[in-house]
Scaffold this active site. Sequence first.
Site, PDB file in Angstrom:
ATOM      1  CB  SER A  23      36.040  33.518  48.657  1.00  0.00           C
ATOM      2  OG  SER A  23      36.753  34.712  48.842  1.00  0.00           O
ATOM      3  N   GLY A  95      39.367  40.664  40.911  1.00  0.00           N
ATOM      4  CA  GLY A  95      40.674  40.012  40.926  1.00  0.00           C
ATOM      5  C   GLY A  95      40.545  38.501  41.036  1.00  0.00           C
ATOM      6  CG  ASP A 316      39.149  40.838  51.511  1.00  0.00           C
ATOM      7  OD1 ASP A 316      40.185  41.360  51.053  1.00  0.00           O
ATOM      8  OD2 ASP A 316      38.574  39.875  50.956  1.00  0.00           O
ATOM      9  CE  LYS A 343      43.926  42.412  49.234  1.00  0.00           C
ATOM     10  NZ  LYS A 343      43.858  41.043  48.726  1.00  0.00           N
ATOM     11  NE  ARG A 390      36.008  43.124  50.880  1.00  0.00           N
ATOM     12  CZ  ARG A 390      34.840  42.464  50.941  1.00  0.00           C
ATOM     13  NH1 ARG A 390      33.869  42.879  51.735  1.00  0.00           N
ATOM     14  NH2 ARG A 390      34.637  41.372  50.212  1.00  0.00           N
TER      15      ARG A 390
HETATM   16  C1  S3P Z   1      40.273  36.274  47.678  1.00  0.00           C
HETATM   17  C2  S3P Z   1      41.546  36.367  48.195  1.00  0.00           C
HETATM   18  C3  S3P Z   1      42.095  37.592  48.795  1.00  0.00           C
HETATM   19  C4  S3P Z   1      40.993  38.605  49.095  1.00  0.00           C
HETATM   20  C5  S3P Z   1      40.014  38.739  47.975  1.00  0.00           C
HETATM   21  C6  S3P Z   1      39.340  37.401  47.689  1.00  0.00           C
HETATM   22  C7  S3P Z   1      39.830  35.000  47.107  1.00  0.00           C
HETATM   23  O1  S3P Z   1      43.011  38.198  47.900  1.00  0.00           O
HETATM   24  O2  S3P Z   1      41.565  39.861  49.394  1.00  0.00           O
HETATM   25  O3  S3P Z   1      39.019  39.683  48.285  1.00  0.00           O
HETATM   26  O4  S3P Z   1      38.624  34.807  46.887  1.00  0.00           O
HETATM   27  O5  S3P Z   1      40.688  34.134  46.876  1.00  0.00           O
HETATM   28  P1  S3P Z   1      44.544  37.749  47.770  1.00  0.00           P
HETATM   29  O6  S3P Z   1      44.589  36.403  47.173  1.00  0.00           O
HETATM   30  O7  S3P Z   1      45.155  38.773  46.867  1.00  0.00           O
HETATM   31  O8  S3P Z   1      45.118  37.778  49.149  1.00  0.00           O
END
Ligand code: S3P
Length: 427
Positions: A23, A95, A316, A343, A390
């Site tokens: 992140s 994502g 996660d 996910k 994961r």
């Molecule tokens: C993330 C937020 C989370 C997490 C993803 C990384 C991020 O997702 O599951 O692996 O870097 O902001 P969500 O925003 O959908 O909760």
Amino acid sequence: MNKIVNKVKNGLMGELNFPGDKSVSHRSVMLSALGASPVRIVNFLNAEDTLSTAKIMGQLGAKIEFVGDTELIVTGNGLHGLNAPTAILDAGNSGTTLRLLMGLLSGANIAAEFTGDASLSKRPMKRIITPLSTMGANIESTDGKLPIRIKKSEGLKGVTYEMPMASAQLKSALLLAGLFANGKTTVIEPAVSRDHTERMLAAFGASILRGENSVTIEPAKELIAPENILVPSDISSAAYFMVAALIIPNSDVILKDIGVNPTRTGIIDVLKKMGGNIELNNKRTVCGEEIADIRVRSSKLSGVTFGKEIMGRLIDEIPIIAVAAAFADGKTVVKDAGELRVKETDRIKAIATSFNKLAKGMIEETENGFVVTGKLPINFAAADSFNDHRIAMSLAILGAAAKGVEIENSESVNISYPGFYDTLEKF
Ligand code: S3P
């Protein structure tokens, strides 16, 4: 590709280092690309997801120079200096890349088209499109999914938006859009989600006001890039070895320099509640993020129940918590985890399907979670990662602590932790 992971014979010992936080790595390149001076990013995660972000920021006109495997220098052209891309932007499996950049490009009013892999093409984007459209963005999608086109708009206006789910990706998309909007943007969260965007935006000089369950950003004229960003090591990657050390007898390891931002440490709280012997040492703050060395020793674990109060702080880590639960006395009940169904794969179904291949009846799926029965016999079997990093890493630890496992689609670990099998095979 299939991969056989063998039973680990001896306990895990010594010190372990981990790749940079996924992140924080994404955000470090995105924000550095909005500055006007070079930023040296150290301990950057060199993995498929974060490389998707780095490549796209390059397509948008930032200069991205790798000076080592995990170190790069990013030079932007200022907050209003992004270029319209000449090719489609491919977010791959990521994502975070897609959702945050939808917010950023809508704010910067840059026309662009996004694509991604088969998994990302199935994931819901309406949750981003709806509030950005309320702000004035002009976004075309295929029924709320990829491919997505950001078109020129008349500019965004700040809004107050109550998020329907705790999602750092959604919150971050709106904050990045809010940097460019006319007036303030406030995002209200139903529960805590990771706050790396807020922290890093503040470090770049943006005006961020944090309430108990809200964040407000004011539009900025410019961002002031720091000279260096040190990315903490990823607690989500360390989590696999945290659990391995707890469940494999005679283990005593130190996981070095791990990011322990309180919005990410739900895994430690749950594992401690299960009886895990986990100690945080040498805690310090680097570049606005807390880090620590984490000592973990083999422990006798018991089942727990948890749900929405902690979900955003460990979302996660649910697959690897299920592995800890497989070695705990009694049952573990995971509730309010419906977000797992959207996910990289439907992680509830993947855990139930693949873990049960190794231990029949171990996971009982519920609508928004699952129940794990601990201490059932676990056998060698082949099981699918469903192309989800994961799930692959969790299966590897489940097998390593039992009689081994054959992981199908094992290469998915490259999304967040390319050296994972090498580290595991040291033991
Ligand atoms: C993330 C937020 C989370 C997490 C993803 C990384 C991020 O997702 O599951 O692996 O870097 O902001 P969500 O925003 O959908 O909760």
